[in-house]
Design a protein around this motif. Sequence first.
Motif, PDB file in Angstrom:
ATOM      1  N   ASP A 158       0.817  -1.195   0.000  1.00 42.66           N
ATOM      2  CA  ASP A 158       0.000   0.000   0.000  1.00 42.66           C
ATOM      3  C   ASP A 158       0.859   1.257   0.000  1.00 42.66           C
ATOM      4  O   ASP A 158       2.059   1.220   0.193  1.00 42.66           O
ATOM      5  CB  ASP A 158      -0.901   0.024   1.234  1.00 42.66           C
ATOM      6  CG  ASP A 158      -1.884  -1.129   1.251  1.00 42.66           C
ATOM      7  OD1 ASP A 158      -2.273  -1.504   2.353  1.00 42.66           O
ATOM      8  OD2 ASP A 158      -2.249  -1.629   0.179  1.00 42.66           O
ATOM      9  N   THR A 159       0.175   2.374  -0.163  1.00 42.23           N
ATOM     10  CA  THR A 159       0.806   3.673  -0.025  1.00 42.23           C
ATOM     11  C   THR A 159       1.078   3.903   1.456  1.00 42.23           C
ATOM     12  O   THR A 159       0.249   3.586   2.304  1.00 42.23           O
ATOM     13  CB  THR A 159      -0.130   4.760  -0.578  1.00 42.23           C
ATOM     14  OG1 THR A 159      -0.408   4.473  -1.944  1.00 42.23           O
ATOM     15  CG2 THR A 159       0.505   6.135  -0.462  1.00 42.23           C
ATOM     16  N   ASP A 160       2.241   4.442   1.775  1.00 40.85           N
ATOM     17  CA  ASP A 160       2.605   4.708   3.166  1.00 40.85           C
ATOM     18  C   ASP A 160       2.591   6.198   3.453  1.00 40.85           C
ATOM     19  O   ASP A 160       3.042   7.011   2.640  1.00 40.85           O
ATOM     20  CB  ASP A 160       4.005   4.181   3.476  1.00 40.85           C
ATOM     21  CG  ASP A 160       4.058   2.667   3.550  1.00 40.85           C
ATOM     22  OD1 ASP A 160       3.035   2.055   3.887  1.00 40.85           O
ATOM     23  OD2 ASP A 160       5.117   2.108   3.262  1.00 40.85           O
ATOM     24  N   PHE A 161       2.087   6.540   4.623  1.00 40.21           N
ATOM     25  CA  PHE A 161       2.123   7.901   5.146  1.00 40.21           C
ATOM     26  C   PHE A 161       3.193   7.882   6.226  1.00 40.21           C
ATOM     27  O   PHE A 161       2.994   7.351   7.307  1.00 40.21           O
ATOM     28  CB  PHE A 161       0.755   8.267   5.735  1.00 40.21           C
ATOM     29  CG  PHE A 161       0.535   9.733   5.933  1.00 40.21           C
ATOM     30  CD1 PHE A 161      -0.254  10.437   5.033  1.00 40.21           C
ATOM     31  CD2 PHE A 161       1.096  10.406   6.998  1.00 40.21           C
ATOM     32  CE1 PHE A 161      -0.485  11.793   5.208  1.00 40.21           C
ATOM     33  CE2 PHE A 161       0.885  11.759   7.182  1.00 40.21           C
ATOM     34  CZ  PHE A 161       0.086  12.461   6.283  1.00 40.21           C
ATOM     35  N   ASN A 162       4.365   8.407   5.908  1.00 37.92           N
ATOM     36  CA  ASN A 162       5.537   8.310   6.777  1.00 37.92           C
ATOM     37  C   ASN A 162       5.637   9.523   7.704  1.00 37.92           C
ATOM     38  O   ASN A 162       5.574  10.660   7.239  1.00 37.92           O
ATOM     39  CB  ASN A 162       6.806   8.235   5.931  1.00 37.92           C
ATOM     40  CG  ASN A 162       6.728   7.117   4.918  1.00 37.92           C
ATOM     41  OD1 ASN A 162       6.734   5.954   5.270  1.00 37.92           O
ATOM     42  ND2 ASN A 162       6.621   7.476   3.646  1.00 37.92           N
ATOM     43  N   ILE A 163       5.808   9.263   8.990  1.00 37.59           N
ATOM     44  CA  ILE A 163       5.964  10.313   9.995  1.00 37.59           C
ATOM     45  C   ILE A 163       7.215   9.995  10.805  1.00 37.59           C
ATOM     46  O   ILE A 163       7.432   8.846  11.193  1.00 37.59           O
ATOM     47  CB  ILE A 163       4.735  10.379  10.922  1.00 37.59           C
ATOM     48  CG1 ILE A 163       3.494  10.773  10.122  1.00 37.59           C
ATOM     49  CG2 ILE A 163       4.980  11.342  12.083  1.00 37.59           C
ATOM     50  CD1 ILE A 163       2.202  10.722  10.926  1.00 37.59           C
ATOM     51  N   PHE A 164       8.020  11.041  11.082  1.00 33.14           N
ATOM     52  CA  PHE A 164       9.195  10.851  11.922  1.00 33.14           C
ATOM     53  C   PHE A 164       9.370  12.041  12.859  1.00 33.14           C
ATOM     54  O   PHE A 164       9.415  13.199  12.423  1.00 33.14           O
ATOM     55  CB  PHE A 164      10.471  10.697  11.086  1.00 33.14           C
ATOM     56  CG  PHE A 164      11.703  10.605  11.944  1.00 33.14           C
ATOM     57  CD1 PHE A 164      12.001   9.434  12.630  1.00 33.14           C
ATOM     58  CD2 PHE A 164      12.531  11.698  12.107  1.00 33.14           C
ATOM     59  CE1 PHE A 164      13.117   9.351  13.463  1.00 33.14           C
ATOM     60  CE2 PHE A 164      13.649  11.631  12.932  1.00 33.14           C
ATOM     61  CZ  PHE A 164      13.944  10.457  13.606  1.00 33.14           C
ATOM     62  N   PHE A 165       9.440  11.738  14.156  1.00 33.49           N
ATOM     63  CA  PHE A 165       9.804  12.705  15.189  1.00 33.49           C
ATOM     64  C   PHE A 165      10.944  12.085  15.990  1.00 33.49           C
ATOM     65  O   PHE A 165      10.844  10.936  16.433  1.00 33.49           O
ATOM     66  CB  PHE A 165       8.633  12.982  16.147  1.00 33.49           C
ATOM     67  CG  PHE A 165       7.545  13.840  15.586  1.00 33.49           C
ATOM     68  CD1 PHE A 165       7.671  15.219  15.535  1.00 33.49           C
ATOM     69  CD2 PHE A 165       6.372  13.265  15.113  1.00 33.49           C
ATOM     70  CE1 PHE A 165       6.656  16.012  15.037  1.00 33.49           C
ATOM     71  CE2 PHE A 165       5.345  14.044  14.610  1.00 33.49           C
ATOM     72  CZ  PHE A 165       5.487  15.428  14.564  1.00 33.49           C
ATOM     73  N   ALA A 166      12.032  12.830  16.213  1.00 31.90           N
ATOM     74  CA  ALA A 166      13.162  12.331  16.991  1.00 31.90           C
ATOM     75  C   ALA A 166      12.893  12.410  18.486  1.00 31.90           C
ATOM     76  O   ALA A 166      13.444  11.637  19.263  1.00 31.90           O
ATOM     77  CB  ALA A 166      14.426  13.103  16.638  1.00 31.90           C
ATOM     78  N   SER A 167      12.063  13.354  18.910  1.00 28.51           N
ATOM     79  CA  SER A 167      11.716  13.545  20.320  1.00 28.51           C
ATOM     80  C   SER A 167      10.520  14.491  20.378  1.00 28.51           C
ATOM     81  O   SER A 167      10.180  15.103  19.357  1.00 28.51           O
ATOM     82  CB  SER A 167      12.900  14.134  21.097  1.00 28.51           C
ATOM     83  OG  SER A 167      13.205  15.420  20.601  1.00 28.51           O
ATOM     84  N   PRO A 168       9.875  14.642  21.493  1.00 29.05           N
ATOM     85  CA  PRO A 168       9.937  13.899  22.739  1.00 29.05           C
ATOM     86  C   PRO A 168       9.339  12.498  22.584  1.00 29.05           C
ATOM     87  O   PRO A 168       8.812  12.164  21.521  1.00 29.05           O
ATOM     88  CB  PRO A 168       9.111  14.754  23.706  1.00 29.05           C
ATOM     89  CG  PRO A 168       8.152  15.488  22.850  1.00 29.05           C
ATOM     90  CD  PRO A 168       8.858  15.704  21.536  1.00 29.05           C
ATOM     91  N   ALA A 169       9.374  11.725  23.661  1.00 27.68           N
ATOM     92  CA  ALA A 169       8.988  10.310  23.610  1.00 27.68           C
ATOM     93  C   ALA A 169       7.573  10.091  23.071  1.00 27.68           C
ATOM     94  O   ALA A 169       7.349   9.184  22.267  1.00 27.68           O
ATOM     95  CB  ALA A 169       9.126   9.681  24.996  1.00 27.68           C
TER      96      ALA A 169
END
Length: 155
Positions: free
Chosen positions: A105-116
């Motif tokens: 499928d198509t992916d919706f990519n999210i990235f946060f390094a912080s906070p937890a």
Amino acid sequence: MKILLKATLVIFIYTGLAMSCDKDDDNSQQQNTTIPQTINTAQSGSWKITYFFDSDHEETGHFTGYVFTFNENGSLVAVKGSTTVTGTWSVTDSNSSDDDGGSNDTDFNIFFASPADFEDLSDDWDIISVSNSKIELTDVSGGNGGTDFLTFQKI
């Protein structure tokens, strides 16, 4: 005799084609939404998280009051009062290097390094549905096999 044989062959072919159709061939919004449409929808305004279920419990409250903006440059900004959390986002297909190889499928990519709490949002989410006012995502965890759900609602 030849006509009967041809008729039987035609019926056999059509029956085979009908049986090869899959129930998954529905007209869901995700299947009909292209990557550019999904990107345009996400960039079209400000969003809030209305539901976040992380494997075994709901964690929506961790994001109450945050306003999320999906910027054209790939940055994702969450603001609550004087607190700003910055991450990245993208929408990719299964052939992309951003994909974990777990789905087609198509992916919706999210990235946060912080906070937890925001790190928990970091994933290559599968799209359940996309509309002008809601983005619904899911992910099956590779670690514990739990299923996560994330919903953004336009403000």
